[in-house]
Scaffold this motif. Structure first.
Motif, PDB file in Angstrom:
ATOM      1  N   PRO A  23       0.817  -1.236   0.000  1.00  0.00           N
ATOM      2  CA  PRO A  23       0.000   0.000   0.000  1.00  0.00           C
ATOM      3  C   PRO A  23       0.838   1.268   0.000  1.00  0.00           C
ATOM      4  CG  PRO A  23      -0.886  -1.596   1.561  1.00  0.00           C
ATOM      5  CD  PRO A  23       0.443  -2.126   1.126  1.00  0.00           C
ATOM      6  N   ARG A  24       1.947   1.271   0.742  1.00  0.00           N
ATOM      7  CA  ARG A  24       2.807   2.457   0.773  1.00  0.00           C
ATOM      8  C   ARG A  24       3.508   2.665  -0.561  1.00  0.00           C
ATOM      9  NH1 ARG A  24       4.801   4.420   5.613  1.00  0.00           N
ATOM     10  NH2 ARG A  24       6.159   5.675   4.272  1.00  0.00           N
ATOM     11  N   LEU A  25       3.948   1.567  -1.182  1.00  0.00           N
ATOM     12  CA  LEU A  25       4.593   1.677  -2.485  1.00  0.00           C
ATOM     13  C   LEU A  25       3.612   2.216  -3.528  1.00  0.00           C
ATOM     14  CD1 LEU A  25       6.567  -1.685  -2.426  1.00  0.00           C
ATOM     15  CD2 LEU A  25       7.597   0.599  -2.450  1.00  0.00           C
ATOM     16  N   LYS A  26       2.380   1.746  -3.479  1.00  0.00           N
ATOM     17  CA  LYS A  26       1.357   2.263  -4.393  1.00  0.00           C
ATOM     18  C   LYS A  26       1.143   3.756  -4.169  1.00  0.00           C
ATOM     19  CE  LYS A  26      -1.524  -1.884  -5.016  1.00  0.00           C
ATOM     20  NZ  LYS A  26      -2.878  -2.452  -4.777  1.00  0.00           N
ATOM     21  N   ALA A  27       1.022   4.138  -2.902  1.00  0.00           N
ATOM     22  CA  ALA A  27       0.777   5.550  -2.583  1.00  0.00           C
ATOM     23  C   ALA A  27       1.925   6.434  -3.041  1.00  0.00           C
ATOM     24  CB  ALA A  27       0.553   5.709  -1.081  1.00  0.00           C
ATOM     25  N   ASP A  28       3.148   5.861  -3.064  1.00  0.00           N
ATOM     26  CA  ASP A  28       4.317   6.617  -3.493  1.00  0.00           C
ATOM     27  C   ASP A  28       4.529   6.555  -5.004  1.00  0.00           C
ATOM     28  OD1 ASP A  28       4.754   7.340  -0.899  1.00  0.00           O
ATOM     29  OD2 ASP A  28       6.394   5.934  -0.535  1.00  0.00           O
ATOM     30  N   GLY A  29       3.610   5.908  -5.713  1.00  0.00           N
ATOM     31  CA  GLY A  29       3.643   5.936  -7.169  1.00  0.00           C
ATOM     32  C   GLY A  29       4.495   4.878  -7.845  1.00  0.00           C
ATOM     33  N   TRP A  30       4.791   3.783  -7.153  1.00  0.00           N
ATOM     34  CA  TRP A  30       5.604   2.726  -7.755  1.00  0.00           C
ATOM     35  C   TRP A  30       4.743   1.772  -8.592  1.00  0.00           C
ATOM     36  CZ3 TRP A  30      10.951   1.657  -6.910  1.00  0.00           C
ATOM     37  CH2 TRP A  30      11.595   2.569  -6.050  1.00  0.00           C
ATOM     38  N   GLU A  31       5.309   1.298  -9.689  1.00  0.00           N
ATOM     39  CA  GLU A  31       4.747   0.163 -10.428  1.00  0.00           C
ATOM     40  C   GLU A  31       5.307  -1.102  -9.785  1.00  0.00           C
ATOM     41  OE1 GLU A  31       4.792   0.249 -14.813  1.00  0.00           O
ATOM     42  OE2 GLU A  31       5.644  -1.784 -14.704  1.00  0.00           O
ATOM     43  N   ILE A  32       4.431  -2.006  -9.368  1.00  0.00           N
ATOM     44  CA  ILE A  32       4.857  -3.128  -8.520  1.00  0.00           C
ATOM     45  C   ILE A  32       4.723  -4.453  -9.266  1.00  0.00           C
ATOM     46  CG2 ILE A  32       4.521  -4.297  -6.310  1.00  0.00           C
ATOM     47  CD1 ILE A  32       3.122  -1.688  -5.352  1.00  0.00           C
ATOM     48  N   HIS A  33       5.789  -5.211  -9.258  1.00  0.00           N
ATOM     49  CA  HIS A  33       5.808  -6.571  -9.809  1.00  0.00           C
ATOM     50  C   HIS A  33       6.236  -7.538  -8.701  1.00  0.00           C
ATOM     51  CE1 HIS A  33       5.562  -5.326 -14.135  1.00  0.00           C
ATOM     52  NE2 HIS A  33       6.021  -4.214 -13.610  1.00  0.00           N
ATOM     53  N   TYR A  34       5.759  -8.776  -8.800  1.00  0.00           N
ATOM     54  CA  TYR A  34       6.117  -9.796  -7.800  1.00  0.00           C
ATOM     55  C   TYR A  34       6.549 -11.043  -8.555  1.00  0.00           C
ATOM     56  CZ  TYR A  34       5.992 -11.806  -3.084  1.00  0.00           C
ATOM     57  OH  TYR A  34       6.357 -12.344  -1.862  1.00  0.00           O
ATOM     58  N   ILE A  35       7.696 -11.594  -8.198  1.00  0.00           N
ATOM     59  CA  ILE A  35       8.170 -12.839  -8.810  1.00  0.00           C
ATOM     60  C   ILE A  35       8.137 -13.934  -7.758  1.00  0.00           C
ATOM     61  CG2 ILE A  35      10.064 -14.014  -9.971  1.00  0.00           C
ATOM     62  CD1 ILE A  35      11.004 -11.349 -11.050  1.00  0.00           C
TER      63      ILE A  35
END
Length: 356
Positions: A23-35
């Motif tokens: 949630p914090r990464l989203k709020a800070d504007g990151w594009e998130i990938h998970y491997i």
């Protein structure tokens, strides 16, 4: 847009800190990938999260003992490294954050081959094999426990562990209503871990008449461990497990003190919600011994008391609980001033520091 690859899996414990960061990464504007691995705990949990792209790689288990699969699993790891290298080359992330587990090894190696910086996290007192193999390729290793920093060869940073915000949003009144409690006496919550702990359960049941003289007992028994003969006992509520964040958050909120095992994730939540606890770690023969070290760290920092399972009897358990309740104020004050009680900000500081 800034891009990050998260990895870690095999168990929910390797995924939940990542879930706390998202949630914090989203709020800070990151594009998130998970491997992660296919058909895994991480795929199940991450598939429920919006705006996170999940990628799969081949995974081989790393064992310190003989197994016939030791001959084939290295080839799975090599294939996983090739796959992770290609995925990371395509994504071009600014940074990779690794929570550990076997799936993290090919991802960290793939990041290194692409020149992408890696920040890792170690939950336990001593590093697991996957984190040991990845350490030479990481910029920093975030550590839950201060004692773990020394194992990270100059790369360790005491950050605590990221805690899901939902756990901190419980309601005392909501918990009292949800679990059929009242305000007549303090609430003692007993937790045995996700699968319960029969040794603790049995002793709690033996001393229940004494405990319920002073406390209301909220007992998380573990799946399949409910005691039919104790249903309806005054000042006693038993549940198998709590499978929703709000259920657990409300349970923490209404509890005055806790009895718990000493798994890393449980301890991090206990510290974050600031609940005095009597820890009963798994004995050495039942695990690799990290719970014993975890519990000793919390005792030394003044956060909890410890009762060894070998010394646990109905009498010693009651005595330990009564002392815990009497001294709860001092333990609460120690936890209230601890800067790593919730490691989200500390871990993000390391991620942002090394993101290229």
């Amino acid at each position: 847009m800034k891009k990050i690859v998260l990895t870690g899996g095999g168990t929910a414990g390797h995924v939940t800190p990542n879930l706390a960061l998202i949630p914090r990464l989203k709020a800070d504007g990151w594009e998130i990938h998970y491997i992660g691995a296919a058909n895994s705990a991480e795929e199940t949990l991450i598939s429920q999260v919006e705006d996170v792209t999940f990628h799969t790689v081949s995974v081989g288990k790393l064992r310190r003992y003989f197994d016939i699969k030791n001959f084939s699993d290295p080839f799975r790891v090599i294939r996983g490294v090739r796959q992770a290298t290609g995925i990371i080359h395509k994504i071009k992330p600014n940074v990779v954050f690794s929570k550990g587990g076997f799936v993290s090894v090919p991802v960290v190696y793939g990041a290194t081959l692409n020149g992408v910086p890696v920040v890792s996290h170690e939950s336990d007192m001593t590093p697991g094999l996957a984190n040991k193999l990845c350490l030479p390729f990481t910029k920093a290793q975030c550590c839950t426990f201060p004692e773990a920093v020394k194992y990270a060869k100059g790369k360790g940073v005491h950050t605590g562990s990221p805690i899901r915000p939902e756990i901190l949003q419980g309601s005392k009144e909501g918990g009292i209503r949800r679990y059929g409690l009242n305000h007549s006496r303090p609430v003692l919550m007993v937790m045995g871990g996700s699968s319960g702990a029969q040794a603790i359960n049995q002793v709690v049941w033996e001393c229940l008449p004494k405990l319920t003289e002073s406390f209301q007992v909220l007992h998380l028994c573990g799946k399949g461990n409910l005691s039919p003969v104790l249903e309806g006992t005054d000042n006693y509520t038993q549940v198998e497990y709590l499978n929703e964040d709000q259920e657990m958050a409300d349970a923490y909120a209404c509890a005055d003190i806790l009895v718990s095992r000493a798994g890393s994730n449980s301890l991090c939540e206990i510290l974050a919600v600031r609940k005095p606890a009597l820890l009963i770690p798994y004995p050495k023969g039942a695990s690799r011994g990290d719970q014993l070290l975890n519990a000793e760290s919390f005792r030394a920092q003044g956060f909890s008391y410890v009762l060894q399972q070998e010394e646990m009897t109905p009498e010693t358990l009651v005595k330990g609980i009564e002392k815990l309740y009497h001294d709860r104020g001092a333990l609460y004050e120690a936890m209230a001033t601890e800067p790593t009680a919730n490691g989200i900000d500390n871990v993000l500081d390391q991620i942002y520091k090394y993101a290229k």
